[in-house]
Design an enzyme around this catalytic site. Structure first.
Site, PDB file in Angstrom:
ATOM      1  N   ASP A  87       0.859  -1.187   0.000  1.00 34.60           N
ATOM      2  CA  ASP A  87       0.000   0.000   0.000  1.00 34.60           C
ATOM      3  C   ASP A  87       0.898   1.240   0.000  1.00 34.60           C
ATOM      4  O   ASP A  87       1.614   1.495   0.968  1.00 34.60           O
ATOM      5  CB  ASP A  87      -0.882  -0.042   1.259  1.00 34.60           C
ATOM      6  CG  ASP A  87      -1.899   1.094   1.312  1.00 34.60           C
ATOM      7  OD1 ASP A  87      -1.970   1.888   0.354  1.00 34.60           O
ATOM      8  OD2 ASP A  87      -2.627   1.169   2.328  1.00 34.60           O
ATOM      9  N   HIS A 126      -2.011   2.496   9.227  1.00 40.94           N
ATOM     10  CA  HIS A 126      -2.614   1.288   9.798  1.00 40.94           C
ATOM     11  C   HIS A 126      -1.714   0.083   9.602  1.00 40.94           C
ATOM     12  O   HIS A 126      -0.877   0.043   8.701  1.00 40.94           O
ATOM     13  CB  HIS A 126      -3.959   1.011   9.111  1.00 40.94           C
ATOM     14  CG  HIS A 126      -3.892   1.124   7.608  1.00 40.94           C
ATOM     15  ND1 HIS A 126      -3.565   0.060   6.806  1.00 40.94           N
ATOM     16  CD2 HIS A 126      -4.073   2.187   6.772  1.00 40.94           C
ATOM     17  CE1 HIS A 126      -3.567   0.457   5.541  1.00 40.94           C
ATOM     18  NE2 HIS A 126      -3.866   1.746   5.487  1.00 40.94           N
ATOM     19  N   GLU A 166       1.003   6.333   6.413  1.00 41.13           N
ATOM     20  CA  GLU A 166       0.459   7.311   5.476  1.00 41.13           C
ATOM     21  C   GLU A 166       0.022   8.556   6.234  1.00 41.13           C
ATOM     22  O   GLU A 166      -0.539   8.478   7.325  1.00 41.13           O
ATOM     23  CB  GLU A 166      -0.697   6.738   4.671  1.00 41.13           C
ATOM     24  CG  GLU A 166      -1.925   6.325   5.443  1.00 41.13           C
ATOM     25  CD  GLU A 166      -3.020   5.765   4.546  1.00 41.13           C
ATOM     26  OE1 GLU A 166      -3.251   6.320   3.448  1.00 41.13           O
ATOM     27  OE2 GLU A 166      -3.654   4.768   4.950  1.00 41.13           O
TER      28      GLU A 166
END
Length: 423
Positions: free
Chosen positions: A207, A276, A309
């Site tokens: 990600d 996360h 992020e």
């Protein structure tokens, strides 16, 4: 590198006279000429070396699967960062090194899966960063990214493929916008575009995200968010408390300002968005890395994967759900409830087969052959089986930016698996 083909003895053109003389001095036997007659010069001829095959290179647009570029199955290691303080010993610990070797050899824990996804991500984004320009339709940008991802990762059902719908959120919209079928939205010259790309290999999800702007006005916004993400990556590690990590991110981001129309605007971390942990086939694990300092005493642990992020905004620094939904995912702990709609049962079967618990969007459903599915999809959402993720937006008129990396907390070092030359 592919080894050159074996040289064949009949492919032996004559060499220069000097070579023949050397052969004669060495006492080389006479060779037979054409027709079985003894060659008058009767000298042993040297084999001509064949040129080495060039290493296979990726095309533009990317069309070569990664296994062909890395035939040995070993994919590039990400950026390595040493742990600090009480965990500094890990770098040279023989016990931890042995543990890593065992994990690499175990198909369930091998780092090669996430590294393969990371290399796909790097090659796809290298291409799309060149082609994304104002005037392009958002749906065409999404298709270019996802087609490249599927080709390079060599899509194979739930074994490998796209990790989640490509995020292409614009301006005040910070996250969870991906074009739905029929979307006609076009990228504008003044837009700030967040590009969030996911790749998975055997459920290991890579990600990573970046932001593009074509207006120099908002370059400082991008700089602030990129710096905040790099801070989060640098300060993350085994035994680091999530609340303290958020404080480091906040401090970095709030040290920037953006000048817009002669007015200085502070860059605010978006307080209700977060990084996360990532689990197999589950993009959002149980741990969150907020962007504002808090009292969360939860620690990062060895072996965990995290998406670090950060989101910055020139607005209020808080998002709300707004706009047409495109992102969905089947709940990991979905309840077993009786479904009255036959169409809902059929759609759930398709979701389980094609996506499992990986996020998907409406375009993916149509690609899987579904049609007239909205009623069934909304029913699955209402029953708590599927979770919807509408776009998340700050106040209209503000601008938001995002940068993101996936990190792996290995026993000896932290690996920033998604790091590239671009960010």
């Amino acid at each position: 590198m592919i080894a050159p083909l074996e040289k064949k003895p009949d492919e032996v053109p004559a060499e220069a006279d000097s070579d023949l003389e050397e052969a004669e001095e060495d006492g080389a036997p006479e060779a037979q000429g054409a027709g079985g007659e003894s060659d008058s010069e009767g000298k042993k001829k040297k084999k001509k070396k064949k040129p080495k095959k060039k290493k296979l290179q990726q095309t533009e647009p990317p069309t070569i699967g990664l296994s062909k570029l890395f035939p040995d199955g070993n994919y590039p290691e990400g950026e390595l960062q040493d742990y600090k303080d009480d965990n500094a010993y890990r770098t040279t610990s023989e016990e931890k090194r042995y543990q890593e070797r065992m994990e690499m050899e175990d198909p369930e824990t091998t780092y090669n899966n996430i590294r393969r996804g990371a290399e796909v991500h790097r090659q796809v984004r290298q291409y799309v960063r060149k082609i994304i320009k104002p005037g392009m339709r958002m749906i065409d940008i999404a298709d270019a990214i996802e087609n490249g991802t599927r080709t390079l990762v060599e899509e194979d059902g739930l074994e490998s493929g796209v990790g989640f719908p490509t995020g292409l959120s614009l301006n005040h919209c910070a996250a969870h916008y991906s074009p739905n079928p029929g979307d006609t939205l076009v990228l504008g010259e003044k837009d700030v575009l967040k590009v969030d790309i996911g790749v998975h290999v055997k459920g290991r999800i890579l990600d990573s995200a970046f932001t593009l702007t074509f207006d120099p006005t908002y370059e400082k916004l991008l700089e602030a968010v990129k710096a905040a993400t790099d801070t989060g990556v640098r300060e993350a590690g085994i035994d680091v408390r999530l609340g303290e990590l958020a404080g480091y991110i906040q401090e970095t981001m709030e040290s920037y300002e953006v000048e817009v129309n002669g007015k200085m605007l502070p860059v605010k971390p978006i307080e209700n968005l977060s990084g996360h942990s990532i689990k197999p086939y589950q993009i959002h694990g149980s741990k969150s890395v907020l962007l504002v300092k808090n009292d969360d005493q939860t620690k990062m642990e060895e072996g965990e994967y995290f998406a670090i992020e950060t989101f910055g905004s020139t607005g209020r620094g808080k998002v709300i759900e707004q706009g047409e939904c495109s992102h969905y995912a089947r709940m990991v702990d979905a309840p077993h409830v009786p479904l009255r709609l036959t169409s809902a049962k059929s759609l759930l079967k398709s979701i389980n087969k094609n996506f499992g618990t990986l996020p998907f969007c409406r375009r993916y459903l149509e690609r899987a052959g579904e049609s007239k599915y909205l009623l069934a999809l909304n029913h699955l959402v209402s029953q708590g089986i599927v979770q919807d993720y509408p776009p998340l937006c700050d106040v209209r008129g503000s601008m938001t930016a995002q940068f993101e990396h996936t990190i792996l907390l290995r026993p000896t070092r932290k690996e920033v698996v998604s790091r590239g030359v671009d960010y």
